[in-house]
Each structure stands twice: as structure tokens, then as C-alpha cells.
Design an enzyme around this catalytic site. Structure first.
Site, PDB file in Angstrom:
ATOM      1  N   CYS A   1       0.824  -1.212   0.000  1.00  0.00           N
ATOM      2  CA  CYS A   1       0.000   0.000   0.000  1.00  0.00           C
ATOM      3  C   CYS A   1       0.855   1.257   0.000  1.00  0.00           C
ATOM      4  O   CYS A   1       0.393   2.330  -0.411  1.00  0.00           O
ATOM      5  CB  CYS A   1      -0.936   0.010   1.210  1.00  0.00           C
ATOM      6  SG  CYS A   1      -0.082  -0.129   2.799  1.00  0.00           S
TER       7      CYS A   1
ATOM      8  N   SER B   1      10.248   2.702   5.846  1.00  0.00           N
ATOM      9  CA  SER B   1       8.800   2.591   6.012  1.00  0.00           C
ATOM     10  C   SER B   1       8.206   3.852   6.622  1.00  0.00           C
ATOM     11  O   SER B   1       8.911   4.660   7.244  1.00  0.00           O
ATOM     12  CB  SER B   1       8.459   1.395   6.908  1.00  0.00           C
ATOM     13  OG  SER B   1       8.862   0.181   6.313  1.00  0.00           O
TER      14      SER B   1
END
EC number: 1.2.1.70
Length: 443
Positions: free
Chosen positions: A50, A107
Site C-alpha cells: 500500500c 517505512s
């Protein structure tokens, strides 16, 4: 060969763009086949989550534009739009990027562990689609080893840094047997969805999701084997819940002190861990005054999160150091393999010249030629053929004043006199005259 990493992520592209560039599981096999079939691409793997879409390739030239053009065609997007939000890395920078991704340094949530599992899935998919060769295979295996080292030698994944994860982490410290705990989640937004996933991963199997509409609650609970209820059913669900975590957009509290008192009475005052993530609050503050309730708000969690971010940053610095060491060892092994391949190619070249000269000599012998002359010609031809290409390269380097290459020539082509030459001189056959002289003395 060149190692290429090309992609977009949460730092370079909006959610709308990331959605358009993402690959569904059904598209991956086709994407890998097409990518592997591009003219300059030798190996390929695709990572699609995503928050990022990344393509890892081995090319025989600088193939980033080729890959970017293909990515635009596959998703029907403008290459110009992709170029504005895409990044690419080559060789050791690409290897470093992959390792940073694997340990969660790239991340949105620093050090989050899910990305490593997603990367392993991408590796497996590439293997099954025959997209991997020796180069990417070794890189992924080396990356997984580095990620394991980072996880075991640093605390990068130990401290929660999101509200959802912090709530679950705090709950796990209260219950001795977390797997037997019953959880009630109020709301069905993104935060509750993350909480549900974290609880399930932590071992909680008895999970109920309450929401204004049952359908939305079922979207979360069904995937985790849980139960969906409406907000009106919360009083009964509270009687069974050991963990209550709420996050809705309600302007008024959903759980009041009286409701909780009745639930505790029916629970025979077994303790309840409650977290109110909502702003405004879903749980009346007075609920926290009850003896058997441990109530925390989003402010309580934020203190934990900020402290944990500091701990993770220290671990992240340690992880960066381990990654640099990992990149260095990978690069060293790659250079050794490259040297081996160069030696193999050079030997094959020499053997091909030898075979050609030998074949020609055998043909002359078969036609009745003088063996001594044929051997002399064989040695002459083979020497010329072996020396022709290096000689031409030396001339070219001299004309272009490439002194570094010229300085390497003696080391590569003119090693110190080998020991066998001294041995041959000492043990050289006597001349034809020597044996006769010896015989004459014996007579």
C-alpha cells in the site's frame, strides 16, 4: 551487468498515484513475465504494497528508462507523471535500498516488521515466475540475512510507534495468557482495523467489532474470524470483553460509567483493559475511576509512542551500520564472482584459440607435412593469436594515455619469471654431442 531498483513510495507519491501504480496479486505473474521479457532486462522482481511499488532488475545496460516506460504502459499512466515521483538506484545503492526496505528503515512507521514478510512474498513470486537468476537470488538471500541480523541485534522492532500498535502492546503486558483474552473493538475505521490485525497477530482469537453499521464491522471481523455487532449490542458485549479499544467519530461518549458498572457486576469484577483512542472521547473519563478498570487515553499512548520513537531511532542508527557492513560484504562477494566470470571467459577465449591451432596442425600432419615444421608453426600461430588482442589493447591505451590501464599490464601479462624456467635450464637435455663424448670415455 547492472543492478537496478526503481519505484515510488509514500514519500514521493500521493495515495492516488500509489493506488494506480500498485500491482494486484492477479497481475503479478503477467507483470513479471512482461518485465522479464523487456530487451535489456535479465532478471526481475516486483514489490507492491500500500505504501510502495518497487521493481528490482538486473540489466545489461542502464535500463531505468526502459523499466519506467513499461511501468507507464502497464498501468496506462503518463511516463512524465511517473518520472516526477519515481526514484532509482544502481548497483550498491540499489542493494543498500533493498536492505533498508527489508528492515523497515524506509517505512512510514520506522522499523515496522510487516514489510519483511511482504518482501519475502515478492521474492517467492519472482522465483515461481522464473524472474530470478543468480544475481537477484543472492541479493535477496543476503538481504534476508542482514534483516535477521538487524532484528536480533537491535531493538528496532520492539517498541510500538503507532497508536494502534501501542494499544495492543500495552494490553499484552497486562494479560498472562493473551491468547485467551476476549477483545471488543468499537468503530470500524483504519485505526480499529490496524488494532484488529495487531491483536490477531498477537494471538487474540476471540474478537468482536462493534459499529454503527454491521456491514462495515463485518468487513474487519470476518477476515480475522471474529464477530460483528451494532453499537446497541455493546452493553452485552462488555460483559465478556477483557480488552476494549474504541475509536469512532461519535461526538458523544458511547460507553458510560453506569454501563460499565453493570458489565463489571456481571463479570464478577474481573478486570478490564480499556483504551480510548477517539477525540472526542468514546469512553466517559469517570469509567477510569472504577476499581476493576484500567483506562488509557490517546494522550497516555502518545507518551509511550514518543519514548519508543527515541528508542527506535537509536536502534535505527545501529541498523544503518549493520546495513553498511552488509552492503560491503555483498559488494565484495559480487566482485569476486565478477573476477571468476572474467577468468572463465578469458580461459574459454584461450582454449578456443588453442583448439583452432591444434585442429589446423592435425590437418597438416594428416596431409603428410613435416612434424617439426608443423610444431614450429603451431607454436608461432598460437603465440600470435594469444598476444594479438592484448597487444592491440596496449597500443590503444597508450594512444589514449590511459596510464592506469598501462600500469596494470605488467602485473596482468608479465608476471615474474616462473620457477619452471630455471628448472628447465638446469635439467635441459644434453646436446647431441654430449652423449657421444660420454660414450667415448667409457670405451
Amino acid at each position: 551487468m547492472t543492478l537496478l531498483a526503481l519505484g515510488i513510495n509514500h514519500r514521493t507519491a500521493t495515495v492516488a498515484v500509489r493506488e494506480q501504480v500498485a500491482f494486484t496479486p492477479a497481475q503479478l505473474s503477467q507483470a513479471l513475465e512482461e518485465l522479464r521479457g523487456l530487451p535489456k532486462i535479465i532478471e526481475a522482481a516486483v514489490l507492491s504494497t500500500c505504501n510502495r511499488t518497487e521493481l528490482y532488475c538486473v540489466t545489461d545496460a542502464a535500463g531505468e528508462q526502459t523499466v519506467l516506460d513499461w511501468l507507464g504502459r502497464f498501468h496506462g499512466l503518463s511516463v512524465e507523471d511517473l518520472t516526477r515521483c519515481a526514484y532509482h538506484y544502481l548497483d550498491n545503492d540499489a542493494a543498500r535500498h533493498l536492505m533498508r526496505v527489508a528492515v523497515g528503515l524506509d517505512s512510514m512507521v520506522l522499523g515496522e516488521p510487516q514489510i519483511l514478510g511482504q518482501l519475502k512474498d515478492a521474492y517467492q513470486q519472482a522465483r515461481e515466475s522464473r524472474g530470478l537468476g543468480g544475481e537477484l537470488e543472492r541479493l535477496f538471500q543476503h538481504t534476508f540475512a542482514v534483516a535477521k541480523q538487524v532484528r536480533t541485534q537491535t531493538g528496532i522492532g520492539k517498541n510500538p510507534v503507532s497508536v494502534a500498535y501501542a494499544a495492543v502492546s500495552m494490553a499484552s503486558r497486562i494479560f498472562d495468557d493473551f491468547g485467551r483474552a476476549r477483545a471488543l473493538l468499537v468503530g470500524a475505521g483504519e485505526t480499529i482495523e490496524l488494532v484488529a490485525r495487531h491483536l490477531h497477530e498477537a494471538g487474540v482469537r476471540q474478537l468482536t467489532v462493534a459499529n454503527r453499521t454491521r456491514e462495515r464491522a463485518e468487513n474487519i471481523s470476518a477476515a480475522l474470524g471474529g464477530e460483528a455487532i451494532t453499537l446497541s449490542e455493546i452493553p452485552e458485549a462488555l460483559e465478556k470483553a477483557d480488552i476494549v479499544i474504541s475509536s469512532t467519530a461519535s461526538p458523544l461518549p458511547i460507553v458510560g460509567k453506569g454501563m460499565m458498572e453493570r458489565a463489571l457486576k456481571n463479570r464478577r469484577h474481573r478486570p478490564v483493559f480499556m483504551v480510548d483512542i477517539a477525540v472526542p472521547r468514546d469512553i466517559e473519563p469517570e469509567v477510569g475511576e472504577l476499581a476493576d478498570v484500567f483506562l488509557y487515553t490517546v494522550d497516555d499512548l502518545e507518551v509511550v509512542i514518543q519514548e519508543n520513537r527515541r528508542h527506535r531511532q537509536v536502534a535505527a542508527d545501529q541498523a544503518e551500520s549493520l546495513i553498511e557492513h552488509g552492503v560491503g560484504s555483498w559488494l565484495h562477494e559480487r566482485r569476486i564472482r565478477g573476477g571468476g566470470q572474467l577468468i572463465q571467459a578469458y580461459r574459454q577465449h584461450g582454449e578456443a584459440l588453442r583448439d583452432l591451432s591444434q585442429e589446423q596442425a592435425l590437418e597438416r600432419l594428416a596431409r603428410g607435412g613435416d612434424p617439426a615444421a608443423i610444431i614450429e608453426r603451431l607454436a608461432y600461430q598460437l603465440t600470435n593469436r594469444l598476444m594479438h588482442q592484448p597487444t592491440q589493447a596496449i597500443r590503444d591505451a597508450a594512444s589514449r594515455e590511459e596510464y592506469r590501464l598501462l600500469d596494470a599490464v605488467p602485473r596482468l601479462l608479465m608476471p615474474p619469471k616462473p620457477a619452471f624456467e630455471t628448472h628447465d635450464t638446469a635439467a635441459a637435455p644434453r646436446s647431441a654431442e654430449a652423449p657421444r663424448q660420454k660414450d667415448e670415455k667409457l670405451v
